[in-house]
Write a protein that holds these residues in place. Sequence first.
Motif, short mmCIF file in Angstrom:
data_model
loop_
_atom_site.label_atom_id
_atom_site.label_comp_id
_atom_site.label_asym_id
_atom_site.label_seq_id
_atom_site.Cartn_x
_atom_site.Cartn_y
_atom_site.Cartn_z
N GLU A 70 0.84 -1.20 0.00
CA GLU A 70 0.00 0.00 0.00
C GLU A 70 0.87 1.25 0.00
N LYS A 71 0.46 2.24 -0.77
CA LYS A 71 1.21 3.50 -0.83
C LYS A 71 0.76 4.36 0.35
N SER A 108 6.20 2.39 5.44
CA SER A 108 7.18 2.81 6.44
C SER A 108 6.52 3.44 7.67
N ILE A 109 7.05 3.07 8.82
CA ILE A 109 6.72 3.72 10.09
C ILE A 109 7.87 4.68 10.38
N ILE A 110 7.57 5.97 10.41
CA ILE A 110 8.57 7.04 10.50
C ILE A 110 8.52 7.63 11.91
N PHE A 136 1.05 9.50 -1.76
CA PHE A 136 0.97 8.70 -0.55
C PHE A 136 -0.19 9.17 0.32
N GLU A 137 -0.73 8.22 1.10
CA GLU A 137 -1.64 8.53 2.18
C GLU A 137 -0.90 8.34 3.50
N PHE A 138 -1.45 8.92 4.57
CA PHE A 138 -0.88 8.75 5.90
C PHE A 138 -1.91 8.07 6.78
N GLY A 139 -1.47 7.04 7.50
CA GLY A 139 -2.39 6.29 8.36
C GLY A 139 -1.96 6.33 9.81
N ILE A 140 -2.84 5.80 10.68
CA ILE A 140 -2.51 5.64 12.08
C ILE A 140 -2.39 4.15 12.37
N LEU A 141 -1.67 3.84 13.41
CA LEU A 141 -1.36 2.44 13.72
C LEU A 141 -2.41 1.82 14.64
#
Length: 202
Positions: free
Chosen positions: A26-27, A167-169, A197-202
């Motif tokens: 996933e991007k 990636s987890i940054i 890219f999208e940004f997600g939460i864990l």
Amino acid sequence: MYLVKAPFFLKWYYPNDVLWNQSRNEKKLYLTFDDGPIPEITPFILDTLKEFNVKGTFFCVGENVQKYPDIFQRILEEGHQVGNHTYNHLKGWNTPDEIYIDNIERCQQLTQTSLFRPPYGRPKRSQLRQLQHYKVIMWDVLSGDFDLQLSPQKCLQNVLKHSQNGSIIVFHDNIKAVPRVEYALPRAIVHFLNKGFEFGIL
């Protein structure tokens, strides 16, 4: 001494269920912030995420949650995820197991989360065995924003060069990181949004 990209030997050392990155298919990227909340930088981070309609995951130190409950509440109210980062930012390798676990549980009373990130990324395996009710989150890209010798431009370059799908940054909401976070975070978000890219939460 630190490595921007998480090394293979550390992944080998820790159990398979420790999370270093999400799916490479996933991007999507995952912004995480360690050590807050504090008034000197956490509000800036929250304002930046809000500006770009991006969510993040904040691994909070319990004593900071206790000192700054209003900032912690804002993190929750704005739809971000929170994680446990111990009450006193303890390094597991240097701490007896019982003290380490008790410190995590003290933080848990304030954060009420299923996520845990060990400070410095250095828990003992014996400690992790007692934390199986948590999802343990590491990372695969360390911005280096805590490094006082690192320029803001190099901090940004660390993130842009090493991040890939899933990636987890790691950024930090602590005082040492302020000039590098203020420079690198918004620029990194703009760069990756422009790349689709999208940004997600864990």
